[in-house]
Design a protein around this motif. Structure first.
Motif, PDB file in Angstrom:
ATOM      1  N   UNK A 109      -3.167  -7.588   9.896  1.00  0.00           N
ATOM      2  CA  UNK A 109      -2.201  -8.312  10.888  1.00  0.00           C
ATOM      3  C   UNK A 109      -2.077  -9.501  10.184  1.00  0.00           C
ATOM      4  N   UNK A 110      -3.001 -10.346   9.851  1.00  0.00           N
ATOM      5  CA  UNK A 110      -2.803 -11.726   9.657  1.00  0.00           C
ATOM      6  C   UNK A 110      -3.143 -12.216   8.055  1.00  0.00           C
ATOM      7  N   UNK A 111      -4.204 -11.337   7.347  1.00  0.00           N
ATOM      8  CA  UNK A 111      -4.601 -11.624   6.117  1.00  0.00           C
ATOM      9  C   UNK A 111      -4.378 -10.611   5.229  1.00  0.00           C
ATOM     10  N   UNK A 112      -3.458  -9.878   5.195  1.00  0.00           N
ATOM     11  CA  UNK A 112      -3.132  -8.634   4.037  1.00  0.00           C
ATOM     12  C   UNK A 112      -3.007  -9.443   2.613  1.00  0.00           C
ATOM     13  N   UNK A 113      -2.134 -10.585   2.772  1.00  0.00           N
ATOM     14  CA  UNK A 113      -1.929 -11.429   1.559  1.00  0.00           C
ATOM     15  C   UNK A 113      -3.286 -12.159   0.956  1.00  0.00           C
ATOM     16  N   UNK A 114      -3.979 -12.675   1.976  1.00  0.00           N
ATOM     17  CA  UNK A 114      -5.364 -13.216   1.386  1.00  0.00           C
ATOM     18  C   UNK A 114      -6.178 -12.115   0.758  1.00  0.00           C
ATOM     19  N   UNK A 115      -6.413 -10.907   1.462  1.00  0.00           N
ATOM     20  CA  UNK A 115      -7.075  -9.840   0.686  1.00  0.00           C
ATOM     21  C   UNK A 115      -6.703  -9.522  -0.536  1.00  0.00           C
ATOM     22  N   UNK A 116      -5.229  -9.382  -0.711  1.00  0.00           N
ATOM     23  CA  UNK A 116      -4.546  -9.120  -1.952  1.00  0.00           C
ATOM     24  C   UNK A 116      -5.008 -10.114  -2.964  1.00  0.00           C
ATOM     25  N   UNK A 117      -4.649 -11.259  -2.566  1.00  0.00           N
ATOM     26  CA  UNK A 117      -5.139 -12.492  -3.692  1.00  0.00           C
ATOM     27  C   UNK A 117      -6.711 -12.273  -4.030  1.00  0.00           C
ATOM     28  N   UNK A 118      -7.424 -12.115  -3.234  1.00  0.00           N
ATOM     29  CA  UNK A 118      -8.889 -11.965  -3.494  1.00  0.00           C
ATOM     30  C   UNK A 118      -9.113 -10.767  -4.456  1.00  0.00           C
ATOM     31  N   UNK A 119      -8.507  -9.769  -4.618  1.00  0.00           N
ATOM     32  CA  UNK A 119      -8.745  -8.354  -5.217  1.00  0.00           C
ATOM     33  C   UNK A 119      -7.758  -8.543  -6.290  1.00  0.00           C
ATOM     34  N   UNK A 120      -6.698  -9.371  -6.264  1.00  0.00           N
ATOM     35  CA  UNK A 120      -5.787  -9.122  -7.330  1.00  0.00           C
ATOM     36  C   UNK A 120      -4.668  -8.053  -7.108  1.00  0.00           C
ATOM     37  N   UNK A 121      -4.432  -7.574  -5.934  1.00  0.00           N
ATOM     38  CA  UNK A 121      -3.557  -6.544  -5.453  1.00  0.00           C
ATOM     39  C   UNK A 121      -2.122  -7.215  -5.915  1.00  0.00           C
ATOM     40  N   UNK A 122      -1.229  -6.466  -6.575  1.00  0.00           N
ATOM     41  CA  UNK A 122       0.176  -6.912  -6.834  1.00  0.00           C
ATOM     42  C   UNK A 122       0.856  -7.052  -5.544  1.00  0.00           C
ATOM     43  N   UNK A 123       1.845  -7.880  -5.491  1.00  0.00           N
ATOM     44  CA  UNK A 123       2.746  -8.253  -4.256  1.00  0.00           C
ATOM     45  C   UNK A 123       3.490  -6.750  -3.971  1.00  0.00           C
ATOM     46  N   UNK A 124       3.703  -5.904  -4.708  1.00  0.00           N
ATOM     47  CA  UNK A 124       4.678  -4.544  -4.453  1.00  0.00           C
ATOM     48  C   UNK A 124       3.691  -3.434  -3.914  1.00  0.00           C
ATOM     49  N   UNK A 125       2.343  -3.682  -3.751  1.00  0.00           N
ATOM     50  CA  UNK A 125       1.494  -2.853  -3.579  1.00  0.00           C
ATOM     51  C   UNK A 125       1.077  -2.957  -1.967  1.00  0.00           C
ATOM     52  N   UNK A 126       1.240  -2.102  -0.998  1.00  0.00           N
ATOM     53  CA  UNK A 126       0.755  -2.147   0.251  1.00  0.00           C
ATOM     54  C   UNK A 126      -0.515  -1.569   0.463  1.00  0.00           C
ATOM     55  N   UNK A 127      -1.372  -2.371   1.390  1.00  0.00           N
ATOM     56  CA  UNK A 127      -2.584  -1.853   1.660  1.00  0.00           C
ATOM     57  C   UNK A 127      -2.586  -1.075   2.754  1.00  0.00           C
ATOM     58  N   UNK A 128      -2.766   0.122   2.830  1.00  0.00           N
ATOM     59  CA  UNK A 128      -2.591   1.100   3.957  1.00  0.00           C
ATOM     60  C   UNK A 128      -3.603   0.747   5.107  1.00  0.00           C
ATOM     61  N   UNK A 129      -4.775   0.845   4.833  1.00  0.00           N
ATOM     62  CA  UNK A 129      -5.941   0.454   5.725  1.00  0.00           C
ATOM     63  C   UNK A 129      -7.190  -0.140   4.939  1.00  0.00           C
ATOM     64  N   UNK A 130      -8.175  -0.201   5.587  1.00  0.00           N
ATOM     65  CA  UNK A 130      -9.574  -0.354   5.168  1.00  0.00           C
ATOM     66  C   UNK A 130     -10.588   0.516   5.547  1.00  0.00           C
ATOM     67  N   UNK A 131     -11.385   1.281   4.906  1.00  0.00           N
ATOM     68  CA  UNK A 131     -12.398   2.250   5.475  1.00  0.00           C
ATOM     69  C   UNK A 131     -13.770   1.571   5.082  1.00  0.00           C
ATOM     70  N   UNK A 132     -14.711   1.533   6.203  1.00  0.00           N
ATOM     71  CA  UNK A 132     -16.105   1.217   5.779  1.00  0.00           C
ATOM     72  C   UNK A 132     -16.589   2.606   5.664  1.00  0.00           C
ATOM     73  N   UNK A 133     -17.643   2.777   4.591  1.00  0.00           N
ATOM     74  CA  UNK A 133     -18.103   4.091   3.913  1.00  0.00           C
ATOM     75  C   UNK A 133     -19.706   3.715   3.917  1.00  0.00           C
ATOM     76  N   UNK A 134     -20.584   4.782   4.551  1.00  0.00           N
ATOM     77  CA  UNK A 134     -21.898   4.595   4.381  1.00  0.00           C
ATOM     78  C   UNK A 134     -22.410   5.908   4.708  1.00  0.00           C
ATOM     79  N   UNK A 135     -23.765   6.255   4.443  1.00  0.00           N
ATOM     80  CA  UNK A 135     -24.344   7.359   5.030  1.00  0.00           C
ATOM     81  C   UNK A 135     -24.673   7.195   6.583  1.00  0.00           C
ATOM     82  N   UNK A 136     -24.741   8.261   7.439  1.00  0.00           N
ATOM     83  CA  UNK A 136     -25.079   8.064   8.673  1.00  0.00           C
ATOM     84  C   UNK A 136     -26.428   8.127   8.939  1.00  0.00           C
ATOM     85  N   UNK A 137     -27.020   7.368  10.092  1.00  0.00           N
ATOM     86  CA  UNK A 137     -28.447   7.516  10.163  1.00  0.00           C
ATOM     87  C   UNK A 137     -28.875   8.749  11.247  1.00  0.00           C
TER      88      UNK A 137
END
Length: 207
Positions: A151-179
């Motif tokens: 919503x507010x920080x897609x560009x900030x995360x893109x800059x952090x990760x080196x994602x080019x301007x023409x690439x869209x982050x669709x989502x983010x998933x947290x991944x772990x084994x379950x307890x």
């Protein structure tokens, strides 16, 4: 685990993630190979990418961006959310950096403006995301989508990760084994209440 069990017990896991158990890359590779077989529109399968984040400092920065937007949203709308669901979401977001892997599905090319092409664009991404989540479940892992930063920080995360301007982050998933291993089907509306026949709100027999 049979297909029906996987399909009916894959939950958005927020409170049952094991923050301390490592997720081997070969396990993720197997899940990603399954995700690659998801249906996609035309050539869009070739535009899909996964970015996996394990570095602690990078995860912490991404988590901070998500928290900033999430906390503002909860302050404004939290009273509209059922207390248990809100507490679960808050626990999850406030511990996001502790998750072993953050998986960011991306699409090369920004989303189109018209509804028809948007349907193909996002419709080519989410089947792969869901297949990834199902494959994780089958292997004893859990996942939860957390896209507040978009919503507010897609560009900030893109800059952090080196994602080019023409690439869209669709989502983010947290991944772990379950307890815990066992999950139950969730309570959902009755089919008779959500299924119409031939016209909007025209009900009929499901038998």
């Amino acid at each position: 685990m049979d297909a029906e069990t996987v399909l009916t017990t894959t939950r958005s896991v927020r409170r049952k993630l094991d923050f301390d158990r490592d997720v081997p890359q070969d396990v993720l590779d197997g899940c990603l190979r399954i995700a690659q077989q998801a249906p996609a529109a035309g050539s869009m399968a070739a535009q899909f990418r996964w970015l996996l984040v394990r570095d602690a400092a990078t995860k912490a920065a991404i988590a901070a961006y998500n928290r900033e937007t999430a906390e503002a949203s909860w302050a404004k709308y939290g009273h509209l959310v059922e207390a248990r669901a809100l507490a679960s979401a808050q626990h999850f977001v406030r511990n996001l950096e502790r998750v072993p892997v953050l998986a960011i599905p991306c699409m090369i090319g920004r989303p189109p403006a018209d509804a028809f092409t948007q349907s193909a664009y996002f419709g080519s991404a989410y089947p792969a995301i869901w297949s990834f989540q199902l494959a994780l479940r089958d292997r004893g892992l859990g996942s939860s989508i957390c896209g507040y930063h978009l919503q507010d920080h897609e560009a900030d995360v893109a800059a952090l990760l080196g994602i080019p301007d023409d690439v869209m982050q669709i989502s983010l998933l947290a991944v772990a084994y379950t307890t815990q291993r066992d999950f139950r089907p969730a309570t959902r509306p009755a089919l008779a209440d959500i299924t119409y026949f031939d016209a909007w709100e025209r009900t009929g027999s499901l038998g």
